[in-house]
Write a protein that holds these residues in place. Structure first.
Motif, mmCIF file in Angstrom:
data_model
loop_
_atom_site.group_PDB
_atom_site.id
_atom_site.type_symbol
_atom_site.label_atom_id
_atom_site.label_comp_id
_atom_site.label_asym_id
_atom_site.label_seq_id
_atom_site.Cartn_x
_atom_site.Cartn_y
_atom_site.Cartn_z
ATOM 1 N N GLU A 121 0.831 -1.209 0.000
ATOM 2 C CA GLU A 121 0.000 0.000 0.000
ATOM 3 C C GLU A 121 0.864 1.256 0.000
ATOM 4 N N ALA A 122 1.958 1.216 0.759
ATOM 5 C CA ALA A 122 2.876 2.354 0.753
ATOM 6 C C ALA A 122 3.439 2.544 -0.641
ATOM 7 N N MET A 123 3.770 1.421 -1.285
ATOM 8 C CA MET A 123 4.276 1.470 -2.659
ATOM 9 C C MET A 123 3.246 2.141 -3.566
ATOM 10 N N THR A 124 1.960 1.796 -3.391
ATOM 11 C CA THR A 124 0.896 2.419 -4.182
ATOM 12 C C THR A 124 0.904 3.927 -4.006
ATOM 13 N N LEU A 125 0.968 4.333 -2.743
ATOM 14 C CA LEU A 125 0.906 5.748 -2.438
ATOM 15 C C LEU A 125 2.067 6.503 -3.093
ATOM 16 N N PHE A 126 3.276 5.947 -2.966
ATOM 17 C CA PHE A 126 4.441 6.638 -3.517
ATOM 18 C C PHE A 126 4.438 6.577 -5.041
ATOM 19 N N ALA A 127 3.947 5.459 -5.603
ATOM 20 C CA ALA A 127 3.883 5.361 -7.058
ATOM 21 C C ALA A 127 2.891 6.378 -7.610
ATOM 22 N N VAL A 128 1.761 6.574 -6.908
ATOM 23 C CA VAL A 128 0.788 7.574 -7.376
ATOM 24 C C VAL A 128 1.395 8.972 -7.291
ATOM 25 N N MET A 129 2.186 9.223 -6.240
ATOM 26 C CA MET A 129 2.861 10.527 -6.140
ATOM 27 C C MET A 129 3.777 10.751 -7.334
ATOM 28 N N CYS A 130 4.583 9.724 -7.658
ATOM 29 C CA CYS A 130 5.505 9.845 -8.796
ATOM 30 C C CYS A 130 4.723 10.044 -10.078
ATOM 31 N N ALA A 131 3.609 9.307 -10.225
ATOM 32 C CA ALA A 131 2.806 9.424 -11.439
ATOM 33 C C ALA A 131 2.241 10.832 -11.556
ATOM 34 N N ALA A 132 1.740 11.375 -10.438
ATOM 35 C CA ALA A 132 1.058 12.670 -10.486
ATOM 36 C C ALA A 132 1.996 13.797 -10.889
ATOM 37 N N ILE A 133 3.309 13.606 -10.686
ATOM 38 C CA ILE A 133 4.265 14.642 -11.071
ATOM 39 C C ILE A 133 4.178 14.926 -12.572
ATOM 40 N N PHE A 134 4.001 13.875 -13.386
ATOM 41 C CA PHE A 134 4.146 14.045 -14.834
ATOM 42 C C PHE A 134 3.033 14.863 -15.473
ATOM 43 N N PRO A 135 1.749 14.583 -15.185
ATOM 44 C CA PRO A 135 0.729 15.440 -15.792
ATOM 45 C C PRO A 135 0.898 16.896 -15.386
ATOM 46 N N VAL A 136 1.448 17.129 -14.189
ATOM 47 C CA VAL A 136 1.613 18.513 -13.751
ATOM 48 C C VAL A 136 2.767 19.175 -14.505
ATOM 49 N N ILE A 137 3.932 18.514 -14.554
ATOM 50 C CA ILE A 137 5.083 19.195 -15.178
ATOM 51 C C ILE A 137 5.032 19.134 -16.699
ATOM 52 N N HIS A 138 4.274 18.220 -17.288
ATOM 53 C CA HIS A 138 4.297 18.141 -18.751
ATOM 54 C C HIS A 138 3.613 19.355 -19.377
ATOM 55 N N THR A 139 2.859 20.100 -18.556
ATOM 56 C CA THR A 139 2.260 21.320 -19.086
ATOM 57 C C THR A 139 3.321 22.402 -19.278
ATOM 58 N N GLY A 140 4.496 22.209 -18.633
ATOM 59 C CA GLY A 140 5.551 23.207 -18.744
ATOM 60 C C GLY A 140 5.295 24.402 -17.844
ATOM 61 N N ARG A 141 4.032 24.635 -17.504
ATOM 62 C CA ARG A 141 3.698 25.747 -16.604
ATOM 63 C C ARG A 141 2.763 25.222 -15.522
ATOM 64 N N PRO A 142 3.342 24.500 -14.572
ATOM 65 C CA PRO A 142 2.482 23.840 -13.579
ATOM 66 C C PRO A 142 1.640 24.822 -12.769
ATOM 67 N N TRP A 143 2.081 26.100 -12.696
ATOM 68 C CA TRP A 143 1.290 27.049 -11.903
ATOM 69 C C TRP A 143 -0.056 27.338 -12.580
ATOM 70 N N LEU A 144 -0.153 26.999 -13.876
ATOM 71 C CA LEU A 144 -1.443 27.165 -14.546
ATOM 72 C C LEU A 144 -2.254 25.872 -14.523
ATOM 73 N N ALA A 145 -1.588 24.768 -14.153
ATOM 74 C CA ALA A 145 -2.244 23.462 -14.266
ATOM 75 C C ALA A 145 -3.481 23.372 -13.389
ATOM 76 N N ALA A 146 -3.550 24.193 -12.339
ATOM 77 C CA ALA A 146 -4.688 24.095 -11.419
ATOM 78 C C ALA A 146 -6.001 24.253 -12.170
ATOM 79 N N TYR A 147 -6.123 25.284 -13.007
ATOM 80 C CA TYR A 147 -7.422 25.451 -13.660
ATOM 81 C C TYR A 147 -7.539 24.618 -14.933
ATOM 82 N N TRP A 148 -6.408 24.109 -15.439
ATOM 83 C CA TRP A 148 -6.505 23.173 -16.564
ATOM 84 C C TRP A 148 -7.042 21.831 -16.091
#
Lengths: 466, 182
Positions: A121-148
């Motif tokens: 379960e800990a592995m799940t949690l950390f893997a989801v954290m690692c996964a969530a990084i990519f959709p945020v940074i792939h926008t190149g402007r993560p500060w705008l990602a909130a409303y996207w």
């Protein structure tokens, strides 16, 4: 648990779930001593050092990304989806084994889940954290990602488009992350009480005491606790199946040849569990050695995980076969071209065959019982599967995109050093978080292990031991 | 509870038992003797123990159902309101109310709301977090989270009497019976 249905020494007799001669006292002592000690194994420092170094590479890569934009990556047109989505799907998939072990195996009353569910379960949690990084940074402007990404009332009064699978993905992954964290924490509460009562240092007592929420093991509390835990397992089961289904919709709902296939949801879910179990083995084999947990994570667990891998791996291979068949049977020239290009004459055909080697050929050795009981062989197979499942997403994404509908739009995709340092950086983050977790929290559920000990047996009117 | 008294009030009697079986048998007898304000403590869930003390509550399930319905309505309502009323956009000629496409997010919010209802209602009904409880005053009670089994009968129980209840608990093969301060 009371004795086996097979005669003594029968080859069908399963290996024990827990080493002989364990009592509540010995289980508690062993599992708390891993954490409540000043001694940290040297291998722990070595692993965290490597992980943390890689994570620093990630920080540098992301800092540079924020200055320059996503032009530093190999992503181009037509390959507009590349490393970020490959890594995202790979990480999310790894998380799925944790939920499978903690929820689905609980519903099926598989008591071998007990000693591996917590760190899975800990592995799940950390893997989801690692996964969530990519959709945020792939926008190149993560500060705008909130409303996207999220529907919240913003000053521009615009809202995300709910007809797009990408927004479904945001809902699926954030729900998955939150529910996994809840499930994991609820499971930890009774163990935090054990740690509160066994820790010597007053600050540690406070730390675990706060986390334990004042748990005192009351019979009424346990009754509600087990009820809620079972409901959480029942809710997590459709959730985990929906998450990779929605991830596969990101592709399957599009019209790109190689993506537009109805086999995608079940094939993605099977692949996720396949890879997740490979990652559980990758972590469990060194950890049980490092902390001498052979009595708790027995060969029975290792062997069962190998069997789950073998089965889900074959479902995955069925998916590959279906993809190729769909391409041919569609009669569509783009689909047929894609299959031939992906497997035979395309510039990335090598990746397809390395994938077949990693995900199909090598894991077939797990048919042999001798191999399933050989941790070195299994660790090697699990590594092959980790690589193979990453390559699977590479094959699906890059070979489908690099040959666009018009030859004038054809382009090769070459990842840059920044792509690699970002990816390996998340591996480093994952390893670091995992090892810090093992050092400060019980990696095996202490109270659930007690239920396997002989002391736990009671005769009640409902009958049977717990 | 916290008013200044010369000596703290009596909370109840705490009996320790040697095994899960002994605790379960004692709990049944305590319930049979008519005590209602009694509780048992164990380092692991013991099936039938809460029932033996007369606990028959199943309130979490209906709450989780309500949480799920609220989650479904909230998710679908958000989608309907944003896509049809607040910000209608023609995307690929699809209808504003694309109910098929609205199912996956509404499904996720259903799970999200019901899972959090399950977890949080369990904690709330158990009265957790609760940093202080009189049972923690007993020295041996730290073992309740490791390898010891306890049963408490509260002084607030109408049948409670220090002498009689103490003798009754001792008669249930308790290893030790101690008084608990409030």
């Amino acid at each position: 648990m009371e004795g086996s249905q097979y005669p003594k020494g029968d080859f069908r007799e399963p290996l024990p779930l827990i080493g002989p001669g364990h009592s509540f006292r010995s289980i508690t002592d062993k599992l708390t001593s891993v954490v409540l000690t000043k001694h940290t194994p040297k291998a722990w420092f070595a692993t965290v050092a490597v992980g943390f170094l890689l994570f620093n590479g990630f920080l540098i890569a992301v800092t540079y990304l924020l200055f320059k934009g996503i032009g530093i990556w190999g992503t181009n047109i037509p390959v507009g989806w590349a490393f970020p989505i490959i890594n995202f799907v790979w990480w999310i998939g790894i998380g799925h084994a944790g939920t499978l072990i903690s929820a689905i195996l609980l519903l099926f009353k598989q008591d071998w889940r007990t000693s591996i569910n917590r760190f899975a379960e800990a592995m799940t949690l950390f893997a989801v954290m690692c996964a969530a990084i990519f959709p945020v940074i792939h926008t190149g402007r993560p500060w705008l990602a909130a409303y996207w990404l999220f529907p919240y009332p913003n000053a521009m009064t615009i809202w995300p488009n709910f007809r797009s699978p990408l927004i479904w993905d945001v809902f699926a992954v954030s729900t998955y992350g939150l529910v996994s964290a809840l499930f994991w924490y609820i499971g930890l509460v009774p163990d935090m009480a054990t740690f509160r009562d066994t820790a010597k240092h007053p600050l540690l007592k406070k730390f675990y005491g706060v986390l334990s929420l004042g748990w005192r093991g009351s019979a009424r509390h346990w009754a509600r606790y087990e009820h809620a835990y079972l409901l959480l397992a029942g809710l997590s089961t459709p959730l985990v199946l929906s998450v990779h289904t929605v991830v596969s919709f990101d592709f399957a709902v599009g019209i790109v040849p190689g993506w537009h296939a109805t086999i995608f949801p079940p094939y993605f879910v099977a692949g996720a569990i396949y890879d997740g179990f490979a990652m559980v083995l990758t972590l469990a084999i060194p950890l049980r050695k490092m902390y001498h947990l052979e009595d708790f994570i027995t060969m029975r667990h290792i062997e069962n995980m190998a069997k789950v891998m073998l089965a889900t791996g074959l479902v995955c291979i069925y998916g590959y076969a279906c993809e190729a068949f769909f391409g041919w049977y569609s009669g569509n020239e783009y689909e047929r071209f894609l299959v031939a290009n992906r497997t035979y004459f395309g510039p990335y055909a090598w990746s397809y065959w390395v994938l077949i080697l990693c995900n199909f050929l090598v894991p077939q050795m797990m048919w042999s019982k001798r191999m399933r009981r050989n941790v070195w062989a299994l660790f090697t197979a699990a590594m092959f599967v980790n690589v193979g499942m990453w390559l699977e997403r590479f094959v699906i994404i890059v070979t489908s995109l690099h040959r666009d509908f018009l030859p004038s739009s054809w382009e090769m995709y070459r990842p840059t050093i920044w792509d690699f340092s970002t990816f390996f950086g998340t591996v480093g983050l994952f390893v670091t978080l995992m090892f810090v977790f093992v050092r400060v929290l019980p990696m095996i559920s202490v109270f659930e292990m007690r239920t396997l000990a002989p002391d736990a047996r009671v005769k009640s009117s409902e009958g049977g031991a717990h | 509870m916290a008013h200044a008294a010369t000596s703290p009030a009596l909370y109840g009697l705490l009996a320790e038992f040697d095994s899960a079986q002994a605790l379960l048998d004692a709990a049944k007898q305590v319930h049979a003797a008519g005590y209602t304000k009694a509780d048992a403590f164990s380092p692991l869930p013991i099936h039938g123990l809460a029932e033996a003390l007369g606990f028959r509550e199943r309130r979490i399930s209906p709450l989780v159902l309500c949480g799920g319905i609220v989650g479904a309505l909230a998710g679908y309502g958000l989608e309907y309101w944003t896509q049809v009323i607040a910000y209608p956009m023609n995307i690929g000629g699809r209808p504003f109310h694309s109910w098929v496409a609205f199912i996956p997010p509404a499904f996720e919010t259903t799970i999200l709301f019901s899972a959090f209802t399950a977890g949080l209602s369990m904690l709330a009904m158990n009265g957790l977090p609760q940093p202080y409880h009189p049972v923690f005053n007993a020295e041996r009670f730290a073992r309740a989270s490791q390898d010891a089994y306890f049963l408490v009968i509260e002084a607030a129980d109408p049948r409670f009497d220090v002498e009689q209840t103490g003798a009754f608990l001792a008669g249930l093969h308790a290893r030790e019976v101690v008084t608990l301060d409030e």
